[in-house]
Enzyme design. Structure first.
Site, PDB file in Angstrom:
ATOM      1  N   ASP A   1       0.855  -1.190   0.000  1.00 58.72           N
ATOM      2  CA  ASP A   1       0.000   0.000   0.000  1.00 58.72           C
ATOM      3  C   ASP A   1       0.893   1.243   0.000  1.00 58.72           C
ATOM      4  O   ASP A   1       1.897   1.310   0.712  1.00 58.72           O
ATOM      5  CB  ASP A   1      -0.912  -0.006   1.227  1.00 58.72           C
ATOM      6  CG  ASP A   1      -2.053   0.988   1.094  1.00 58.72           C
ATOM      7  OD1 ASP A   1      -3.210   0.538   0.982  1.00 58.72           O
ATOM      8  OD2 ASP A   1      -1.795   2.213   1.101  1.00 58.72           O
ATOM      9  N   ILE A   2       0.515   2.231  -0.801  1.00 58.35           N
ATOM     10  CA  ILE A   2       1.335   3.438  -0.938  1.00 58.35           C
ATOM     11  C   ILE A   2       1.336   4.287   0.337  1.00 58.35           C
ATOM     12  O   ILE A   2       2.275   5.044   0.579  1.00 58.35           O
ATOM     13  CB  ILE A   2       0.861   4.250  -2.176  1.00 58.35           C
ATOM     14  CG1 ILE A   2       1.962   5.154  -2.695  1.00 58.35           C
ATOM     15  CG2 ILE A   2      -0.415   5.025  -1.897  1.00 58.35           C
ATOM     16  CD1 ILE A   2       1.700   5.712  -4.086  1.00 58.35           C
TER      17      ILE A   2
ATOM     18  N   HIS B   1     -10.238  -5.432  -3.608  1.00 55.68           N
ATOM     19  CA  HIS B   1      -8.910  -5.662  -3.031  1.00 55.68           C
ATOM     20  C   HIS B   1      -9.058  -6.071  -1.578  1.00 55.68           C
ATOM     21  O   HIS B   1     -10.016  -5.690  -0.897  1.00 55.68           O
ATOM     22  CB  HIS B   1      -8.019  -4.421  -3.137  1.00 55.68           C
ATOM     23  CG  HIS B   1      -8.632  -3.157  -2.619  1.00 55.68           C
ATOM     24  ND1 HIS B   1      -9.554  -2.433  -3.338  1.00 55.68           N
ATOM     25  CD2 HIS B   1      -8.457  -2.484  -1.452  1.00 55.68           C
ATOM     26  CE1 HIS B   1      -9.919  -1.371  -2.642  1.00 55.68           C
ATOM     27  NE2 HIS B   1      -9.289  -1.376  -1.488  1.00 55.68           N
TER      28      HIS B   1
ATOM     29  N   ASN C   1     -12.944  -3.270   1.909  1.00 60.63           N
ATOM     30  CA  ASN C   1     -13.988  -2.252   1.908  1.00 60.63           C
ATOM     31  C   ASN C   1     -14.812  -2.366   0.631  1.00 60.63           C
ATOM     32  O   ASN C   1     -14.277  -2.669  -0.436  1.00 60.63           O
ATOM     33  CB  ASN C   1     -13.349  -0.857   1.993  1.00 60.63           C
ATOM     34  CG  ASN C   1     -12.680  -0.626   3.325  1.00 60.63           C
ATOM     35  OD1 ASN C   1     -13.244  -0.950   4.368  1.00 60.63           O
ATOM     36  ND2 ASN C   1     -11.471  -0.088   3.317  1.00 60.63           N
TER      37      ASN C   1
END
Ligand code: AMP
Length: 119
Positions: A33-34, A104, A91
């Site tokens: 994750d960024i 995801h 989510n």
């Protein structure tokens, strides 16, 4: 939710923008994750065009579903998280604050994660 092929994860799958890749096979891609929320924060996405878990579970083929779940299992095993524990989150839609409309799974770990939800 209909699928928007201009979402950022679709662009990563097409190689149009980079990612810090952790694992890839014919069914799934995993990358960091960024904006990591925990010391380990990996995203695992299917290669097909599915917007949410519900879309994927209802519309993906059996091979895609099994392939994705096996990929998730490999990423968890190779991340050495199982002994200390980890959390999976996916989510879907506005109540969950889903930002990227490509299904995801977040793998979160590397520290005590506290209760399931903030109060
Ligand atoms: P969600 O709110 O469940 O849709 O989460 C989307 C996640 O994607 C967030 O945790 C973002 O930090 C992450 N994200 C957004 N853009 C990128 C990117 N280019 N590379 C890696 N992670 C990203």
């Amino acid at each position: 939710m209909s699928y928007d092929s201009n979402n950022i994860f679709a662009k990563i799958l097409r190689g149009e923008i980079p990612c810090k890749k952790i694992y890839e096979d014919q069914f799934a891609l995993a990358f960091n994750d960024i904006h990591p929320k925990t010391p380990v924060h990996i995203l695992v996405i299917p290669k097909g065009p599915y917007a949410t878990y519900g879309d994927f579970a209802s519309n993906a083929s059996d091979a895609e579903i099994v392939g994705f779940e096996r990929a998730l299992g490999k990423v968890i095993a190779e991340s050495d998280l199982a002994s200390r524990g980890y959390r999976l989150i996916s989510n879907a839609g506005s109540h969950s604050h889903q930002e990227v409309p490509h299904y995801h799974v977040h793998i979160l770990g590397g520290r005590d994660l506290g209760p399931l939800l903030a109060k």
